[in-house]
Design a protein around this motif. Structure first.
Motif, PDB file in Angstrom:
ATOM      1  N   GLY A 124       0.669  16.803 -15.046  1.00 44.94           N
ATOM      2  CA  GLY A 124       2.092  16.827 -15.388  1.00 44.94           C
ATOM      3  C   GLY A 124       2.614  15.453 -15.773  1.00 44.94           C
ATOM      4  O   GLY A 124       3.308  15.292 -16.771  1.00 44.94           O
TER       5      GLY A 124
ATOM      6  N   ALA B  83      12.513  15.298 -12.167  1.00 43.40           N
ATOM      7  CA  ALA B  83      11.427  15.954 -11.418  1.00 43.40           C
ATOM      8  C   ALA B  83      11.878  16.268  -9.995  1.00 43.40           C
ATOM      9  O   ALA B  83      11.541  17.326  -9.445  1.00 43.40           O
ATOM     10  CB  ALA B  83      10.185  15.067 -11.412  1.00 43.40           C
TER      11      ALA B  83
ATOM     12  N   LEU C 275       3.244  16.670  -9.946  1.00 41.70           N
ATOM     13  CA  LEU C 275       3.020  15.990 -11.232  1.00 41.70           C
ATOM     14  C   LEU C 275       1.603  15.431 -11.370  1.00 41.70           C
ATOM     15  O   LEU C 275       1.145  15.189 -12.481  1.00 41.70           O
ATOM     16  CB  LEU C 275       4.039  14.858 -11.428  1.00 41.70           C
ATOM     17  CG  LEU C 275       5.465  15.299 -11.759  1.00 41.70           C
ATOM     18  CD1 LEU C 275       6.383  14.099 -11.932  1.00 41.70           C
ATOM     19  CD2 LEU C 275       5.501  16.153 -13.026  1.00 41.70           C
TER      20      LEU C 275
ATOM     21  N   VAL D 148      -1.946  20.644 -15.646  1.00 39.80           N
ATOM     22  CA  VAL D 148      -1.011  21.671 -16.101  1.00 39.80           C
ATOM     23  C   VAL D 148      -1.679  23.048 -16.069  1.00 39.80           C
ATOM     24  O   VAL D 148      -1.017  24.066 -15.859  1.00 39.80           O
ATOM     25  CB  VAL D 148      -0.505  21.333 -17.524  1.00 39.80           C
ATOM     26  CG1 VAL D 148       0.366  22.434 -18.070  1.00 39.80           C
ATOM     27  CG2 VAL D 148       0.261  20.018 -17.497  1.00 39.80           C
TER      28      VAL D 148
ATOM     29  N   TYR E 203      -0.664  25.096 -13.231  1.00 42.35           N
ATOM     30  CA  TYR E 203       0.765  25.369 -13.035  1.00 42.35           C
ATOM     31  C   TYR E 203       1.088  26.843 -13.267  1.00 42.35           C
ATOM     32  O   TYR E 203       0.474  27.499 -14.108  1.00 42.35           O
ATOM     33  CB  TYR E 203       1.607  24.555 -14.027  1.00 42.35           C
ATOM     34  CG  TYR E 203       1.816  23.094 -13.665  1.00 42.35           C
ATOM     35  CD1 TYR E 203       1.018  22.455 -12.726  1.00 42.35           C
ATOM     36  CD2 TYR E 203       2.815  22.345 -14.275  1.00 42.35           C
ATOM     37  CE1 TYR E 203       1.217  21.115 -12.416  1.00 42.35           C
ATOM     38  CE2 TYR E 203       3.022  21.008 -13.976  1.00 42.35           C
ATOM     39  CZ  TYR E 203       2.212  20.401 -13.050  1.00 42.35           C
ATOM     40  OH  TYR E 203       2.408  19.085 -12.747  1.00 42.35           O
TER      41      TYR E 203
ATOM     42  N   ARG F 161       5.581  25.293 -15.559  1.00 40.16           N
ATOM     43  CA  ARG F 161       5.438  24.803 -16.942  1.00 40.16           C
ATOM     44  C   ARG F 161       6.805  24.707 -17.614  1.00 40.16           C
ATOM     45  O   ARG F 161       7.092  23.775 -18.358  1.00 40.16           O
ATOM     46  CB  ARG F 161       4.538  25.747 -17.749  1.00 40.16           C
ATOM     47  CG  ARG F 161       3.095  25.636 -17.366  1.00 40.16           C
ATOM     48  CD  ARG F 161       2.256  26.688 -18.059  1.00 40.16           C
ATOM     49  NE  ARG F 161       1.035  26.896 -17.294  1.00 40.16           N
ATOM     50  CZ  ARG F 161      -0.171  26.984 -17.809  1.00 40.16           C
ATOM     51  NH1 ARG F 161      -0.336  26.909 -19.100  1.00 40.16           N
ATOM     52  NH2 ARG F 161      -1.219  27.169 -17.053  1.00 40.16           N
TER      53      ARG F 161
ATOM     54  N   LEU G  83       8.478  21.688 -16.302  1.00 37.76           N
ATOM     55  CA  LEU G  83       7.888  20.471 -16.874  1.00 37.76           C
ATOM     56  C   LEU G  83       8.399  20.253 -18.307  1.00 37.76           C
ATOM     57  O   LEU G  83       8.726  19.125 -18.689  1.00 37.76           O
ATOM     58  CB  LEU G  83       6.362  20.581 -16.866  1.00 37.76           C
ATOM     59  CG  LEU G  83       5.597  19.326 -17.283  1.00 37.76           C
ATOM     60  CD1 LEU G  83       5.789  18.194 -16.275  1.00 37.76           C
ATOM     61  CD2 LEU G  83       4.108  19.610 -17.438  1.00 37.76           C
TER      62      LEU G  83
END
Lengths: 241, 525
Positions: free
Chosen positions: A92, A118, A127, A131, A134, A139, A142
């Protein structure tokens, strides 16, 4: 801030997705974009973000043409698609750093912005993870963080509430208002009519690629609910057809 | 049964459409032409080996071993080409959510995926074995039409066997990958070991060719021992019906058994692959900024080194180049190299040692396709298409230059080259570092594959990956052929200089075309 003039877009095979559409989103304004599935909302948003080419018309962001001067126009813009796919091989923080590099955000400033957004979206702890691990909501958060850290002049969002938990949806609305308070513009599509009615300064309704209604929210809605107005306009459209 | 057939049909269609980038008729024809090109290269490769083996086997009356040896080598090549693809396609969790939610058995789902793999194996094996059949007849093989028919039918069954092998190795790769997910270094080391094993076996082919006469009895002995499937294959080709049915049974039944077993366990494996543990203890520390171009380059490098399939398919050439150069240095006094340098100019040999593996280092040829569903990120960003393409080509250039310049000192010492020769080879490396990426990026702009379900499809099966890999090899082969025609007139130095200049001009033209076309092509994707 965002100006769309006489936009026309036809897909291969002859389907006219957008027909002669003109609208403007002023500084400090949130404009909601409403229409049924396949009405041309996503096509319009993607054309405005410079992701999709269009046949005719002109789109400018802060006076810069998205067609003739795309790089300068995109520097003032952030776009969030309805289903944001993000590089799965990145963590992330790597993705946020990548975006911050593309927008040339200085180190200290990017750290402060990432920390702020965040923390608000409760994603800081994740983070460091890839990803690929996630969930859809993570997502979405983010991508939202990556959009907000740019401090864009124009923020374009396609169905931004899908997949967000209530707390994240609340935070997002707060940040949208904050962005507008700083002179930014927000242009977003949604099927959640209650949110559109409460959040937007103005509303635009599209049907079969044509803009059929645009105006201040209270003027468009009047004494009815937005749902009733939308369904009435849809019915009128069917009768005309 | 209807449901299973429908799934198999979808898998076949998925495999076939993976070769075409777009849906227009012109692109479909181009993709078909590329398939023909790939087929022609495979036929050529197999033809060379078949006739070389036949020339050694025929005089000693061992010609019957030819199709069997080629079948063994064909299975090895199939393993090399399809096992990593199997790990990424057959055992990929992508698109499985829908399949698992349908009222079909896990056996049917796995059967449909393995049948697509089978089709790929069958295609490769037929291309591999048909030239061996021709060589068999040319060198006086008997039982004309009957042998040809038996060869084709037996190959249909042999493909089941090689599919089982690819599927099992692919399963193992996917399993290991799922255990060491997120640890790129470990994944890369594991894939390196796998490839080293396959290449070790591949490099045994030439010694086998040289010593075939000595090993003839041993090979026949092995056919009744641990290589008994090939023994039955040999028996089937000789017209022994019992051997034929036994071979059909030991090929088809394991395929059914493995499909059943994988069907039982695929659910848990795919669940493990698709479930990731996201940690929640990250603390934000100081962050540093980079230029947009460096960020793009770092992103390209990140994807390349974090994806073993990408690294070991498109970066293998650079690794091979260093390996070959070190081999030339270590074996500089070996008989083989001394004979080679006596037959051809050492500079020309050194150039070939560099050109062939470096032309296989083609990360750029799939780099646009790999953006796939993530392309919106780049399209929305304030960066020009020229910057996007430049980052992709530069990564490829750095890989080629890295492999080439790392190996060059060993090569110069191995072939005792002069400083002028070394300078010419440096020029060649520099030019190849521009030409290969330029050709790759142009090919990917022509044949983008943006809708692939997994990276494996883009890297192993797309038209641009074939074009990038085969095209570079074909150009290298063309210039080697040209040397035999013109080398004696120009001399190795002038020929190498001329080739470098020509490649430089072509690279410039390809890059100009790519940069001019890219904005429109990327916008349309």
């Amino acid at each position: 801030m965002l100006s769309i003039q006489r936009l026309c877009k036809e897909y291969p095979g002859g389907k006219k997705a957008v027909v002669d559409l003109s609208l403007e989103v002023m500084p400090g304004e949130i404009l909601g974009f409403i229409g049924h599935n396949g009405a041309g909302k996503t096509t319009t948003l993607r054309c405005a973000a410079g992701i999709l080419s269009f046949d005719s018309g002109e789109i400018t962001i802060g006076g810069k043409s998205i067609k003739k001067d795309p790089v300068e126009a995109k520097k003032q813009l952030a776009f969030l698609p309805d289903n944001p796919d993000i590089y799965e091989f990145m963590t992330g923080i790597q993705f946020l750093n990548f975006i911050a590099d593309l927008y040339e955000i200085p180190g200290q400033e990017r750290k402060e912005r990432i920390q702020k957004y965040a923390d608000a979206f409760e994603l800081t702890g994740s983070l460091g993870s890839r990803v690929g691990g996630y969930s859809h909501g993570m997502r979405q958060k983010l991508s939202l963080i990556s959009a907000f850290i740019r401090k864009p002049q124009v923020l374009i969002l396609d169905e931004p509430f899908v997949g967000l938990d209530p707390s994240a949806a609340y935070q997002m609305k707060e940040f949208l208002r904050e962005l507008c308070g700083e002179g930014g513009s927000v242009f977003f599509s949604t099927h959640v009519l209650e949110v559109a009615e409460k959040l937007c300064d103005r509303l635009a309704i599209i049907r079969e690629g044509k803009l059929i209604e645009v105006g201040r929210t209270e003027d468009v809605v009047g004494n009815n609910s937005l749902e009733e107005v939308f369904l009435t306009l849809e019915k009128e459209g069917e009768q005309e057809a | 049964m209807k449901k299973t057939m429908a799934l198999i049909r979808v898998s076949f269609l998925g495999l076939l459409t993976s070769f075409s980038g777009r849906r227009s008729g012109k692109k479909k024809v181009s993709a078909l032409l590329l398939l023909v090109l790939v087929g022609a290269v495979s036929l050529l490769l197999s033809g060379v080996y078949s006739f070389a083996f036949a020339a050694v086997l025929a005089p000693s009356g061992l010609l019957r071993l030819l199709p069997v040896l080629m079948a063994g080598i064909g299975c090895l090549f199939s393993l090399l080409f399809t096992a990593m693809g199997a790990a990424g396609v057959v055992f990929s969790p992508r698109g499985m959510d829908l399949l698992f939610s349908l009222p079909v058995s896990a056996f049917s789902i796995m059967l449909s995926r393995l049948m697509a793999l089978y089709l790929q194996n069958l295609f490769q094996l037929l291309l591999f074995l048909l030239p061996s059949g021709v060589a068999y007849f040319v060198f006086g093989g008997e039982r004309g039409v009957e042998f040809a028919l038996l060869l084709v039918v037996s190959t249909v069954f042999l493909a089941f066997l090689s599919t089982v092998l690819s599927a099992l190795v692919g399963f193992l790769l996917a399993l290991v990958n799922s255990r060491i997910q997120g640890k790129a270094l470990l994944s890369n080391l594991f894939y390196l070991l796998f490839l080293a094993g396959v290449f070790y076996l591949s490099f045994q082919i030439n010694p086998l060719l040289q010593n075939l006469m000595l090993y003839g009895d041993a090979i026949e002995g092995a056919f009744s021992g641990w290589l008994f499937p090939l023994g039955l294959f040999s028996g089937a080709l000789s017209g022994d019906l019992g051997a034929f049915f036994a071979f059909a049974a030991i090929s088809f039944l394991p395929f059914v058994g493995v499909t059943w077993l994988l069907g039982r366990s695929c659910h848990s494996l795919l669940t493990r692959l698709s479930s990731h543990a996201a940690r929640s203890d990250y603390r934000l520390t100081a962050l540093k900024g980079k230029s947009p171009f460096l960020a793009l380059l770092k992103k390209e490098a990140g994807r390349f080194f974090a994806t073993p399939l990408y690294l070991f398919n498109m970066g293998l050439g650079a690794i091979l180049c260093v390996g070959l150069c070190v081999f030339c240095f270590l074996g500089r006094n070996s008989q083989e190299l001394l004979v080679l340098t006596a037959l051809a100019d050492p500079l020309a040999l050194a150039a070939a040692v560099l050109a062939f593996p470096l032309s296989l280092t083609a990360s750029a040829c799939v780099s646009i396709s790999l953006e796939g569903k993530y392309l919106w990120i780049l399209k929305e960003a304030p960066v020009s298409s020229r910057a996007i393409l430049s980052a992709k080509t530069l990564l490829n250039s750095l890989l080629i230059w890295g492999g080439g310049f790392l190996g060059l000192p060993f090569l110069c010492l191995g072939f005792s080259l002069s400083p002028v020769d070394a300078a010419l080879l440096m020029l060649l490396i520099l030019i190849l570092g521009v030409f290969v990426p330029a050709m790759g990026i142009a090919g990917n702009l022509l044949f983008p594959k943006m809708d692939a379900l997994s990276e494996a499809v883009v890297i192993k099966q797309s038209a641009s990956s074939f074009l990038g890999m085969m095209g570079g090899m074909a150009v290298a082969a063309l210039f080697v052929g040209g040397y035999f025609l013109l080398g004696s007139y120009l001399g190795a130095r002038w020929y190498l200089l001329a080739v470098s200049l020509l490649l430089g001009i072509v690279s410039f033209l390809l890059l100009s075309w790519s940069f001019r076309k890219a904005p429109a092509v990327l916008q349309d994707l």
